[in-house]
Design a protein around this motif. Sequence first.
Motif, PDB file in Angstrom:
ATOM      1  N   ILE A 193       0.870  -1.179   0.000  1.00 25.60           N
ATOM      2  CA  ILE A 193       0.000   0.000   0.000  1.00 25.60           C
ATOM      3  C   ILE A 193       0.905   1.227   0.000  1.00 25.60           C
ATOM      4  O   ILE A 193       1.772   1.358   0.873  1.00 25.60           O
ATOM      5  N   LEU A 194       0.721   2.100  -0.974  1.00 25.70           N
ATOM      6  CA  LEU A 194       1.620   3.254  -1.079  1.00 25.70           C
ATOM      7  C   LEU A 194       0.846   4.533  -1.369  1.00 25.70           C
ATOM      8  O   LEU A 194      -0.300   4.511  -1.827  1.00 25.70           O
ATOM      9  N   TYR A 195       1.530   5.648  -1.101  1.00 27.42           N
ATOM     10  CA  TYR A 195       0.990   6.971  -1.383  1.00 27.42           C
ATOM     11  C   TYR A 195       2.085   7.829  -1.993  1.00 27.42           C
ATOM     12  O   TYR A 195       3.232   7.820  -1.521  1.00 27.42           O
ATOM     13  N   TYR A 196       1.742   8.579  -3.047  1.00 23.91           N
ATOM     14  CA  TYR A 196       2.673   9.530  -3.660  1.00 23.91           C
ATOM     15  C   TYR A 196       2.010  10.893  -3.707  1.00 23.91           C
ATOM     16  O   TYR A 196       0.862  11.026  -4.141  1.00 23.91           O
ATOM     17  N   TRP A 197       2.744  11.924  -3.247  1.00 23.65           N
ATOM     18  CA  TRP A 197       2.193  13.269  -3.194  1.00 23.65           C
ATOM     19  C   TRP A 197       2.240  13.930  -4.553  1.00 23.65           C
ATOM     20  O   TRP A 197       3.302  14.167  -5.124  1.00 23.65           O
ATOM     21  N   SER A 198       1.064  14.235  -5.102  1.00 23.14           N
ATOM     22  CA  SER A 198       0.937  14.998  -6.339  1.00 23.14           C
ATOM     23  C   SER A 198      -0.375  15.758  -6.227  1.00 23.14           C
ATOM     24  O   SER A 198      -1.431  15.260  -6.613  1.00 23.14           O
ATOM     25  N   SER A 199      -0.305  16.959  -5.696  1.00 29.43           N
ATOM     26  CA  SER A 199      -1.522  17.672  -5.291  1.00 29.43           C
ATOM     27  C   SER A 199      -2.404  18.090  -6.458  1.00 29.43           C
ATOM     28  O   SER A 199      -3.613  18.224  -6.304  1.00 29.43           O
ATOM     29  N   THR A 200      -1.806  18.291  -7.647  1.00 31.19           N
ATOM     30  CA  THR A 200      -2.596  18.711  -8.804  1.00 31.19           C
ATOM     31  C   THR A 200      -2.680  17.647  -9.889  1.00 31.19           C
ATOM     32  O   THR A 200      -3.431  17.809 -10.851  1.00 31.19           O
ATOM     33  N   LEU A 201      -1.906  16.586  -9.774  1.00 26.60           N
ATOM     34  CA  LEU A 201      -1.789  15.522 -10.768  1.00 26.60           C
ATOM     35  C   LEU A 201      -1.139  16.008 -12.063  1.00 26.60           C
ATOM     36  O   LEU A 201      -1.113  15.280 -13.060  1.00 26.60           O
ATOM     37  N   ALA A 202      -0.613  17.231 -12.057  1.00 22.38           N
ATOM     38  CA  ALA A 202       0.175  17.713 -13.192  1.00 22.38           C
ATOM     39  C   ALA A 202       1.640  17.340 -12.961  1.00 22.38           C
ATOM     40  O   ALA A 202       2.105  17.299 -11.823  1.00 22.38           O
ATOM     41  N   ASP A 203       2.353  17.061 -14.029  1.00 26.74           N
ATOM     42  CA  ASP A 203       3.767  16.724 -13.897  1.00 26.74           C
ATOM     43  C   ASP A 203       4.555  17.992 -13.573  1.00 26.74           C
ATOM     44  O   ASP A 203       4.415  19.019 -14.246  1.00 26.74           O
ATOM     45  N   LEU A 204       5.370  17.940 -12.524  1.00 29.28           N
ATOM     46  CA  LEU A 204       6.159  19.085 -12.083  1.00 29.28           C
ATOM     47  C   LEU A 204       7.630  18.861 -12.419  1.00 29.28           C
ATOM     48  O   LEU A 204       8.196  17.819 -12.081  1.00 29.28           O
ATOM     49  N   GLU A 205       8.241  19.838 -13.062  1.00 30.89           N
ATOM     50  CA  GLU A 205       9.620  19.703 -13.524  1.00 30.89           C
ATOM     51  C   GLU A 205      10.390  20.991 -13.229  1.00 30.89           C
ATOM     52  O   GLU A 205      10.114  22.032 -13.840  1.00 30.89           O
ATOM     53  N   PRO A 206      11.345  20.972 -12.291  1.00 24.90           N
ATOM     54  CA  PRO A 206      12.145  22.175 -12.003  1.00 24.90           C
ATOM     55  C   PRO A 206      12.851  22.652 -13.264  1.00 24.90           C
ATOM     56  O   PRO A 206      13.443  21.857 -13.995  1.00 24.90           O
ATOM     57  N   LEU A 207      12.820  23.954 -13.495  1.00 28.78           N
ATOM     58  CA  LEU A 207      13.452  24.500 -14.688  1.00 28.78           C
ATOM     59  C   LEU A 207      14.957  24.619 -14.533  1.00 28.78           C
ATOM     60  O   LEU A 207      15.694  24.642 -15.515  1.00 28.78           O
ATOM     61  N   ASN A 208      15.421  24.686 -13.272  1.00 30.18           N
ATOM     62  CA  ASN A 208      16.859  24.749 -12.999  1.00 30.18           C
ATOM     63  C   ASN A 208      17.122  23.960 -11.723  1.00 30.18           C
ATOM     64  O   ASN A 208      16.914  24.462 -10.622  1.00 30.18           O
ATOM     65  N   ILE A 209      17.578  22.743 -11.854  1.00 28.92           N
ATOM     66  CA  ILE A 209      17.718  21.854 -10.696  1.00 28.92           C
ATOM     67  C   ILE A 209      18.817  22.308  -9.739  1.00 28.92           C
ATOM     68  O   ILE A 209      18.887  21.845  -8.598  1.00 28.92           O
ATOM     69  N   THR A 210      19.666  23.216 -10.177  1.00 35.88           N
ATOM     70  CA  THR A 210      20.745  23.695  -9.295  1.00 35.88           C
ATOM     71  C   THR A 210      20.319  24.904  -8.472  1.00 35.88           C
ATOM     72  O   THR A 210      21.060  25.352  -7.597  1.00 35.88           O
ATOM     73  N   ASP A 211      19.146  25.437  -8.745  1.00 40.86           N
ATOM     74  CA  ASP A 211      18.662  26.626  -8.057  1.00 40.86           C
ATOM     75  C   ASP A 211      17.454  26.258  -7.203  1.00 40.86           C
ATOM     76  O   ASP A 211      16.415  25.855  -7.730  1.00 40.86           O
ATOM     77  N   LYS A 212      17.572  26.393  -5.880  1.00 38.92           N
ATOM     78  CA  LYS A 212      16.477  26.029  -4.977  1.00 38.92           C
ATOM     79  C   LYS A 212      15.251  26.908  -5.184  1.00 38.92           C
ATOM     80  O   LYS A 212      14.123  26.493  -4.877  1.00 38.92           O
ATOM     81  N   ALA A 213      15.448  28.116  -5.670  1.00 35.37           N
ATOM     82  CA  ALA A 213      14.333  29.053  -5.854  1.00 35.37           C
ATOM     83  C   ALA A 213      13.813  29.059  -7.288  1.00 35.37           C
ATOM     84  O   ALA A 213      13.093  29.973  -7.686  1.00 35.37           O
ATOM     85  N   THR A 214      14.163  28.028  -8.048  1.00 31.48           N
ATOM     86  CA  THR A 214      13.789  27.999  -9.455  1.00 31.48           C
ATOM     87  C   THR A 214      12.279  27.892  -9.649  1.00 31.48           C
ATOM     88  O   THR A 214      11.557  27.370  -8.785  1.00 31.48           O
ATOM     89  N   ASP A 215      11.796  28.389 -10.774  1.00 30.03           N
ATOM     90  CA  ASP A 215      10.422  28.142 -11.163  1.00 30.03           C
ATOM     91  C   ASP A 215      10.285  26.666 -11.547  1.00 30.03           C
ATOM     92  O   ASP A 215      11.267  26.005 -11.905  1.00 30.03           O
ATOM     93  N   VAL A 216       9.064  26.184 -11.468  1.00 34.34           N
ATOM     94  CA  VAL A 216       8.786  24.775 -11.756  1.00 34.34           C
ATOM     95  C   VAL A 216       7.761  24.687 -12.875  1.00 34.34           C
ATOM     96  O   VAL A 216       6.680  25.291 -12.780  1.00 34.34           O
ATOM     97  N   ALA A 217       8.103  23.983 -13.925  1.00 35.93           N
ATOM     98  CA  ALA A 217       7.159  23.781 -15.029  1.00 35.93           C
ATOM     99  C   ALA A 217       6.030  22.876 -14.556  1.00 35.93           C
ATOM    100  O   ALA A 217       6.270  21.769 -14.082  1.00 35.93           O
ATOM    101  N   MET A 218       4.812  23.368 -14.679  1.00 33.49           N
ATOM    102  CA  MET A 218       3.617  22.626 -14.287  1.00 33.49           C
ATOM    103  C   MET A 218       2.922  22.170 -15.573  1.00 33.49           C
ATOM    104  O   MET A 218       2.145  22.896 -16.174  1.00 33.49           O
ATOM    105  N   HIS A 219       3.246  20.946 -16.000  1.00 33.85           N
ATOM    106  CA  HIS A 219       2.748  20.437 -17.284  1.00 33.85           C
ATOM    107  C   HIS A 219       1.286  19.991 -17.135  1.00 33.85           C
ATOM    108  O   HIS A 219       0.999  18.906 -16.626  1.00 33.85           O
ATOM    109  N   LEU A 220       0.381  20.838 -17.598  1.00 38.42           N
ATOM    110  CA  LEU A 220      -1.045  20.553 -17.437  1.00 38.42           C
ATOM    111  C   LEU A 220      -1.497  19.347 -18.241  1.00 38.42           C
ATOM    112  O   LEU A 220      -2.512  18.724 -17.905  1.00 38.42           O
ATOM    113  N   ASP A 221      -0.782  19.030 -19.301  1.00 41.83           N
ATOM    114  CA  ASP A 221      -1.183  17.938 -20.198  1.00 41.83           C
ATOM    115  C   ASP A 221      -0.301  16.709 -20.051  1.00 41.83           C
ATOM    116  O   ASP A 221      -0.235  15.878 -20.954  1.00 41.83           O
TER     117      ASP A 221
END
Length: 461
Positions: A252-280
């Motif tokens: 039995i498992l749980y994975y946190w995905s509050s919007t079910l959109a795929d989230l992808e950091p635009l700059n993985i080296t920057d903690k304050a980076t914007d995150v691409a929220m792929h709606l599709d």
Amino acid sequence: MKGANCYRLRGRHFSATLLFLTFTTFFFWTWEKNPFATTLWSAQEQFNFHTSEFVVDTLKGSSSDSLTPNKHVEETDSDSTSSGESQIPEKEFDASNFTNSSAPQLEDRDADRTPSSKIKDCNYSKGRWVAESRRPLYSGFECKQWLSEMWACRLTQRTEFSFEGYRWQPDNCKMLEFEKSAFLRRMQDKTIAFIGDSLGRQQFQSLMCMATGGEWRADVEDVGKEYGLFKPRGAIRPNGWAYRFSNTNTTILYYWSSTLADLEPLNITDKATDVAMHLDRVPAFMRQFLHQFDVLVLNTGHHWNRGKITANHWVMYVNGKPLKDRRLMAVGNAKNLTVHSVARWLDSQLPSHPRLRAFFRTISPRHFRNGDWNTGGNCDNTTPFTGGSEVSQDESSDPVIAAAVKGTNITLLDITALSYLRDEGHISRYSVKATAGVNDCLHWCLPGIPDTWNELLVAQI
């Protein structure tokens, strides 16, 4: 056709042009009147689509679009009040469908049981709450191995727990009594996955408590690493949990995905980076591990507001590019696109995953009264069924999710209307730390209402 103009056409033949105009007029009238109206997709339609088809509200946005940005980026153990989270407006709930009857009487669960073959035809979301002497299904004191302290109301200052003593009875049939050993035998060599927001995490913890009876189990193994579930540096909690019952090889498992959109950091080296929220695009976790799931339960809803999106630095993307269509950027439209994208993708995967049973749970209602989370709203009522104990409607009170799964092989786990009747079951102003002025009228006490969601889930597996 409710509320629409009815046209009487005399003669033997209908004019094709007039029929087209009539349909078009009604279609746009529905959009204008119902901000939750969505495009209905059938399983036979092509997977690629035009994003403009999901525009269902105006540039002014939905009510949730204007919420003040949330001070807290993610849900924390100290702040479970769902600050800034959206809800289905109360007008979506037809009060005439809720019977304002007196408190239910005790029923004999063993009397007049309906054969299990008839349960398949049951409308699980239509029925009534009845008193049950054999509730709760586990102890809120004892289920400390799986249950978050902030949701264990038995550990708080609350002194009234009558909300624990009821079960949901669907119309025309009886659900079999949940029994932990029988459940684990049925789920032998199977994996049950919950993917969603904090209400999905509540359902996950509820099922863990139900499957163990709330008792400490040394034979349950933490297998989170097998699914890449861990606590990222600086995070408040892991991105999910996974446990395996060694005796039956049930996971039995749980994975946190509050919007079910795929989230992808635009700059993985920057903690304050914007995150691409792929709606599709569905979450990468779902794409990676879908082949290992036997039961999948999805949910989303309360993180779809401008405050959450801004605070988390989410930037909406479609087709791999930043979204430019301002109409689609309205929160309600973005949610519709994501929910339909997820449902369509998942339905397209089911033929190649024949053992998988997929469920999309409807939204869990909030019950703030006399204000909202940040304006003194509360849910102090402790009397069960002040608004009735029955649901008689056939349609779902969450038209967004219902429309997304219509015509697919995904099962609607419809819990909205039946949960709406249980406003006395929220965390309310009670907490372990007893913080003055804090009211959580979104999350539920456990044991509590999410246990019923799992009973409905198990009945339909």
